[in-house]
Write an enzyme that holds these catalytic residues in place. Structure first.
Site, PDB file in Angstrom:
ATOM      1  N   GLU A 128      -3.561   4.267  -1.260  1.00 26.48           N
ATOM      2  CA  GLU A 128      -2.535   3.411  -0.663  1.00 26.48           C
ATOM      3  C   GLU A 128      -2.505   3.649   0.837  1.00 26.48           C
ATOM      4  O   GLU A 128      -2.205   4.748   1.277  1.00 26.48           O
ATOM      5  CB  GLU A 128      -1.147   3.726  -1.237  1.00 26.48           C
ATOM      6  CG  GLU A 128      -0.997   3.473  -2.726  1.00 26.48           C
ATOM      7  CD  GLU A 128       0.393   3.836  -3.220  1.00 26.48           C
ATOM      8  OE1 GLU A 128       1.293   4.040  -2.368  1.00 26.48           O
ATOM      9  OE2 GLU A 128       0.566   3.941  -4.441  1.00 26.48           O
ATOM     10  N   GLU A 180       1.496   9.710  -8.084  1.00 24.84           N
ATOM     11  CA  GLU A 180       2.167  10.629  -7.157  1.00 24.84           C
ATOM     12  C   GLU A 180       2.968  11.712  -7.885  1.00 24.84           C
ATOM     13  O   GLU A 180       4.103  12.017  -7.500  1.00 24.84           O
ATOM     14  CB  GLU A 180       3.067   9.838  -6.196  1.00 24.84           C
ATOM     15  CG  GLU A 180       2.275   8.933  -5.276  1.00 24.84           C
ATOM     16  CD  GLU A 180       3.139   8.225  -4.246  1.00 24.84           C
ATOM     17  OE1 GLU A 180       2.668   8.085  -3.109  1.00 24.84           O
ATOM     18  OE2 GLU A 180       4.263   7.824  -4.569  1.00 24.84           O
TER      19      GLU A 180
END
Length: 589
Positions: A277, A201
């Protein structure tokens, strides 16, 4: 985390195991045997992203994956959790690699026991699961400092997750030790690792445009040759992509799914779309409510103890309906036991315990935890730090405390300093008096502005606007070695009116083969529990968590040592139950 922690993204949660699912965006009836066959004869091309499909060698490959973090599950339970993944209909395991645990001191590496990454990956292979590895160096993962070692913060100019030399030098050394363990486990070397994630991320952080290319090169230069992936949420997807790396997405809702899949098409065209995710849970905060929603929205797939939830059953039914072949039977849940309550028989106040600890550090000014000259020069990562000095007058005490400091005049508690309360009144005193501040590290944030996560007393502490000096500083890191300093002869019988903070010692008797259980500290206020030297976790009567999960594998048949460090008020007994109550011990999340 406590109620003053920085706000994290939706869909994140604390827990010993995070089981999040990511799937391809379009599912249809498939031949399951082609999805899950563990080994292919030819290993030349590996996993490829071709057009709209993943290909493993020359066969279309569908990824049905879930995450189990080896460092959050007792090693003895790895096989149980992975067999439950397989029985749910999954064919791929994802796991992070926590740098802070593998290199707790600069240059000292640990890949043993519960940190045996190679054994975990090979166990997955034996069960028939492929592996996507997420080695960081930053992993987020609701772990302290996002998995970065706290000793990095000894450098006052440190810029984490950038190409700042002090950071990249440390990353290079870590990768030099990690990657030789990973390379032989890759698919093209006969292992189960089919893809590797580049950092985590980074688009949401995005402080250095040269950083992600550096991490990509660092992986490739050390022999990583499988498919590379990035992983970003909607806030970071536009800036997290790297040339030559497949972008994947993190999300929590169907709305996000539509939005991000459209964006992915504009970024990388008609390539396979993948959710790395799919957030299945939400974390709890101390003093807040317990977060749980219907299984068609949020909840966990397995509990912290590895028990099945409604989400697991729904997913197993779903995957079973498209598999074409019967799924393996789910393993039986592990047995649970409500042991007899433990009454602590012995006690040692913190003030009496100080003489058994390592000599205090003498310093003119306060020193933050990370810069304390302990642990072979690597500072203190976790636990408490006690600061002592001498004062000769009353007045207003002010300090920058991270995260929570209990203030004492001699041994009498007069209140707390924390993120919200930065001043406290010192009552009238006579002559020279010892001022003590016991500072607790409640955990470094894992996401967001992580450069300022130093703990303890930060900078000077002032009495009536004048800085105090000449400190004695004790490091209470609460590791196994910490308690080895207390021989049995040093403990006293528990008095009717104990002095706090204090350590309480009791014995848990296990007659038969140990089973999992849940500890309940009703009547106790706040502290930490240790079982046979293992840190079981923090408790606090403000909730919402009311029990702590105790794996049976941490217990011995016979007598087990229970130590409770209590800050303010002790209960009469330590209870055990077969079922958890609220909070972290109710759901993995």
């Amino acid at each position: 985390m406590t109620t003053w922690s920085l706000r994290r993204r939706p869909g994140r949660a604390l827990g010993l195991v995070l089981l999040g699912f990511f799937t391809l965006l379009v599912l249809r009836r498939l031949d399951w045997s082609n999805l899950t066959r563990p080994w292919l004869r030819r290993r030349q091309l590996g996993l490829q992203a071709k057009d709209q499909n993943f290909m493993l060698e020359d066969s279309t490959f569908w990824i049905f994956g879930g995450s189990v973090h080896y460092f959050r599950v007792p090693k003895e339970y790895w096989r149980d959790r992975l067999l439950k993944m397989k029985a749910c209909g999954l064919n791929t395991l994802t796991t992070y690699v926590p740098w802070n645990l593998h290199e707790p001191e600069r240059g000292r590496f640990d890949f043993s026991g519960n940190l045996d990454l190679e054994a975990f990956v090979l166990t997955a292979a034996e069960i028939g699961l492929w592996v996507i590895l997420r080695p960081g160096p930053y992993i987020c993962s609701e772990i302290d400092l996002g998995g970065l070692p706290s000793w990095l913060l000894q450098d006052s100019g440190m810029r984490l997750r950038t190409t700042y030399k002090g950071f990249t030098n440390a990353v290079d050394l870590y990768f030099d030790h990690l990657m030789p363990r990973v390379v032989p486990l890759q698919y093209k070397h006969g292992g189960p690792i089919i893809a590797v994630q580049v950092e985590n991320e980074y688009g949401s952080y995005n402080k250095d445009p040269t950083y992600m290319p550096y991490i990509k090169k660092a992986l490739e230069d050390r022999g990583i040759e499988e498919l590379l992936l990035t992983s970003d949420n909607k806030d970071g997807l536009s800036s997290g992509a790297v040339d030559g790396v497949l972008a994947t997405i993190n999300l929590q809702s169907q709305h996000d799914l539509q939005l991000l899949s459209t964006f992915l098409f504009t970024v990388q065209g008609a390539r396979p779309k993948m959710v790395m995710e799919y957030w299945t849970g939400w974390f709890d905060s101390w003093g807040g409510t317990h977060n749980i929603l219907d299984s068609s929205d949020y909840d966990a797939v397995l509990t912290e103890a590895g028990d099945y939830t409604a989400k697991y059953l729904q997913l197993r039914d779903f995957f079973g309906s498209i598999s074409g072949t019967p799924l393996p039977p789910p393993p039986d849940p592990l047995p649970k036991t409500a042991y007899e309550s433990v009454t602590p028989a012995f006690y040692l106040s913190l003030w009496d315990a100080l003489k058994y600890m390592e000599a205090p550090i003498n310093s003119e000014q306060p020193v933050n935890m990370e810069n304390l000259p302990v642990n072979n020069g690597n500072g203190q990562s976790f636990g408490y730090t006690l600061y002592e000095t001498t004062i000769a007058s009353s007045g207003v005490l002010s300090a920058f405390v991270r995260d929570r400091g209990q203030v004492f005049v001699n041994t009498v508690s007069i209140g707390f300093l924390d993120y919200k309360r930065k001043e406290i009144n010192i009552p009238l005193i006579q002559g020279y008096t010892t001022l003590r501040i016991l500072v607790e590290n409640c955990g470094r944030v894992n996401y967001g502005e992580i450069d300022n996560q130093r703990k303890g007393l930060i900078g000077n502490i002032y009495l009536n606007d004048s800085p105090l000096s000449k400190f004695r500083i004790y490091s209470l890191d609460m590791k196994k070695s910490f308690f080895q300093r207390f021989s049995f002869d040093e403990w006293n019988k528990v008095p009717e009116a104990p002095t706090f903070p204090a350590f309480f010692l009791g014995a848990l008797s296990v007659a038969l083969s140990p089973s999992d259980t849940f500890m309940k500290l009703e009547g106790w206020e706040k502290g930490v529990v240790f079982i046979n030297g293992q840190n079981l976790g923090r408790y606090w009567n403000i909730g919402p968590q009311e029990t702590l999960y105790l794996p049976g594998t941490w217990l011995d048949q016979g007598i087990n040592q229970v130590i409770v460090f209590e800050e303010k008020m002790a209960g009469s007994v330590i209870q055990f139950t077969e079922t958890p109550h609220l909070g972290r011990s109710r759901y993995i999340n």
